[in-house]
Write a protein that holds these residues in place. Structure first.
Motif, PDB file in Angstrom:
ATOM      1  N   GLU A  97       0.840  -1.185   0.000  1.00 20.07           N
ATOM      2  CA  GLU A  97       0.000   0.000   0.000  1.00 20.07           C
ATOM      3  C   GLU A  97       0.884   1.247   0.000  1.00 20.07           C
ATOM      4  N   THR A  98       0.326   2.351  -0.461  1.00 18.71           N
ATOM      5  CA  THR A  98       1.110   3.576  -0.581  1.00 18.71           C
ATOM      6  C   THR A  98       1.254   4.264   0.776  1.00 18.71           C
ATOM      7  N   PHE A  99       2.492   4.452   1.186  1.00 19.34           N
ATOM      8  CA  PHE A  99       2.798   5.165   2.426  1.00 19.34           C
ATOM      9  C   PHE A  99       2.823   6.675   2.183  1.00 19.34           C
ATOM     10  N   GLY A 100       3.371   7.071   1.030  1.00 19.74           N
ATOM     11  CA  GLY A 100       3.473   8.484   0.705  1.00 19.74           C
ATOM     12  C   GLY A 100       4.184   8.667  -0.618  1.00 19.74           C
ATOM     13  N   TYR A 101       4.772   9.841  -0.803  1.00 25.72           N
ATOM     14  CA  TYR A 101       5.416  10.189  -2.069  1.00 25.72           C
ATOM     15  C   TYR A 101       6.664  11.023  -1.813  1.00 25.72           C
ATOM     16  N   GLN A 149      -1.296  10.250   4.108  1.00 21.71           N
ATOM     17  CA  GLN A 149      -0.023   9.915   3.466  1.00 21.71           C
ATOM     18  C   GLN A 149       1.015  11.002   3.701  1.00 21.71           C
ATOM     19  N   LYS A 150       2.281  10.629   3.587  1.00 19.79           N
ATOM     20  CA  LYS A 150       3.390  11.532   3.866  1.00 19.79           C
ATOM     21  C   LYS A 150       4.012  12.036   2.563  1.00 19.79           C
ATOM     22  N   ASP A 182       2.996  17.109  10.562  1.00 22.35           N
ATOM     23  CA  ASP A 182       3.432  15.712  10.597  1.00 22.35           C
ATOM     24  C   ASP A 182       3.223  14.973   9.284  1.00 22.35           C
ATOM     25  N   ARG A 183       2.696  15.682   8.270  1.00 26.57           N
ATOM     26  CA  ARG A 183       2.564  15.075   6.940  1.00 26.57           C
ATOM     27  C   ARG A 183       3.863  15.165   6.146  1.00 26.57           C
ATOM     28  N   PHE A 184       4.869  15.869   6.679  1.00 31.02           N
ATOM     29  CA  PHE A 184       6.081  16.134   5.918  1.00 31.02           C
ATOM     30  C   PHE A 184       7.308  15.481   6.546  1.00 31.02           C
ATOM     31  N   ILE A 185       8.127  14.905   5.653  1.00 27.11           N
ATOM     32  CA  ILE A 185       9.414  14.323   6.044  1.00 27.11           C
ATOM     33  C   ILE A 185      10.479  15.008   5.187  1.00 27.11           C
ATOM     34  N   LYS A 310      -5.894  12.316  -3.898  1.00 26.69           N
ATOM     35  CA  LYS A 310      -6.621  12.952  -2.798  1.00 26.69           C
ATOM     36  C   LYS A 310      -7.806  12.136  -2.328  1.00 26.69           C
ATOM     37  N   THR A 311      -8.424  11.425  -3.257  1.00 23.76           N
ATOM     38  CA  THR A 311      -9.616  10.665  -2.888  1.00 23.76           C
ATOM     39  C   THR A 311      -9.278   9.316  -2.271  1.00 23.76           C
ATOM     40  N   ALA A 312      -7.964   8.981  -2.268  1.00 23.81           N
ATOM     41  CA  ALA A 312      -7.575   7.670  -1.749  1.00 23.81           C
ATOM     42  C   ALA A 312      -7.822   7.581  -0.251  1.00 23.81           C
TER      43      ALA A 312
END
Length: 312
Positions: A97-101, A149-150, A182-185, A310-312
């Motif tokens: 599954e997608t963790f982020g981008y 997601q991150k 906390d959405r940013f790394i 966005k809709t995920a």
């Protein structure tokens, strides 16, 4: 005395029509091509003036101005051109599954990232470009990335002279979009080339104080020491693709990956494999207990607007 954000505000004025002023004479010109021709006959310090606005360039050596003219298209792109973020998926290895981008800067003028950053560094515009890259990544997060997601955002430690000032622009944009920190790394690129660890520690601390997480990118054998990881305390470590590529066929690579997994496990660090291009590489990293992965096997970077995220 250090001037807050002076480097981010660096501007190289390029005057297309005006007057070239030399030590002994003034020469009018109507195009950059004419200006370049005039410079072949000049020497010493020169500058240009726009008669309409009385704006002028700083005095420069002839060769320096010729160099700026030769690279003016990239300089103008960095200063005034359009950019966008391309997003590459980062997945959970256990579930895919997608963790982020990871957000990667791309130029609207189709100039390669290598040429952009090389030119920016050459002409003192690297802080400005790095700042623009962070801004585009935050914008892309607001527009398309799902709240759970991150987003990984690259930065160069050398562009952040004083984190308390230099990063305020980034924090202001996050606040403007009303995004949770906390959405940013934020990941430091060229980890192996970091020499001022104290400075990087200060940068990491500034991000963390604002509720964000930090990552070390392209980590290899020369950097993965207990002392260094303890000093920097990254939340994520991304293993250089050179150790992941064909790791299924290389016992030494697998042994290194096993050791770094054991080390980061004891420190509570999330481990990510970069450059995964084959299912065999993904299988090895999964078996060794890696948490996350990215690479062409899971998805290539694509314009943010092409992601129905966005809709995920």
């Amino acid at each position: 005395m250090w001037s807050p954000c002076a480097s981010c505000n660096t501007t190289i004025p390029l005057i297309a029509q005006g007057t070239l002023v030399t030590t002994f004479q003034e020469y009018p010109y109507t195009s950059f091509e004419e200006l370049d021709a005039l410079l072949t006959q000049a020497n010493g310090m020169v500058y240009c003036v726009d008669p309409a606005s009385n704006r002028q360039t700083p005095p420069l050596e002839v060769e320096v101005l010729k160099d700026q003219l030769a690279n003016r298209h990239i300089i103008e792109q960095i200063q005034h051109g359009t950019f966008e973020s391309h997003l590459q998926p980062i997945i959970f290895l256990d579930s895919t599954e997608t963790f982020g981008y990871e957000a990667l800067l791309r130029s609207g003028a189709n100039i390669s990232p290598y040429d952009l950053f090389r030119t920016a560094n050459r002409f003192g515009l690297h802080s400005k470009l790095d700042q623009r890259a962070r801004a585009e990544a935050i914008k892309a997060t607001y527009e398309v990335v799902a709240p759970h997601q991150k987003t990984f955002i690259n930065f160069l430690p050398s562009t952040i002279y004083n984190p308390d000032y230099c990063l305020q622009h980034t924090f202001d944009i996050i606040d403007r979009y009303e995004l949770s920190p906390d959405r940013f790394i934020f990941e430091v690129v060229e980890t192996e080339k970091v020499h001022d660890v104290d400075h990087l520690q200060h940068v990491f601390s500034t991000y963390k104080k604002r509720g964000m997480q930090v990552a070390l990118d392209d980590v290899g054998a020369g950097f993965s020491t207990i002392d260094m990881l303890k000093r920097l305390e990254p939340d994520y470590v991304k293993i250089d693709r050179s150790y992941v590529s064909f790791c299924d066929e290389d016992a030494e690579k697998r042994e290194f990956l096993k050791k770094v997994r054991a080390l980061t496990n004891t420190m509570g660090i999330t481990l990510l494999a970069e450059g995964v291009e084959r299912i065999e590489e993904a299988d090895v990293c999964r078996e060794l207990g890696f948490d996350l992965a990215q690479g062409y096997f899971f998805g290539k970077p694509a314009p943010a607007k092409e992601h129905a995220i966005k809709t995920a």
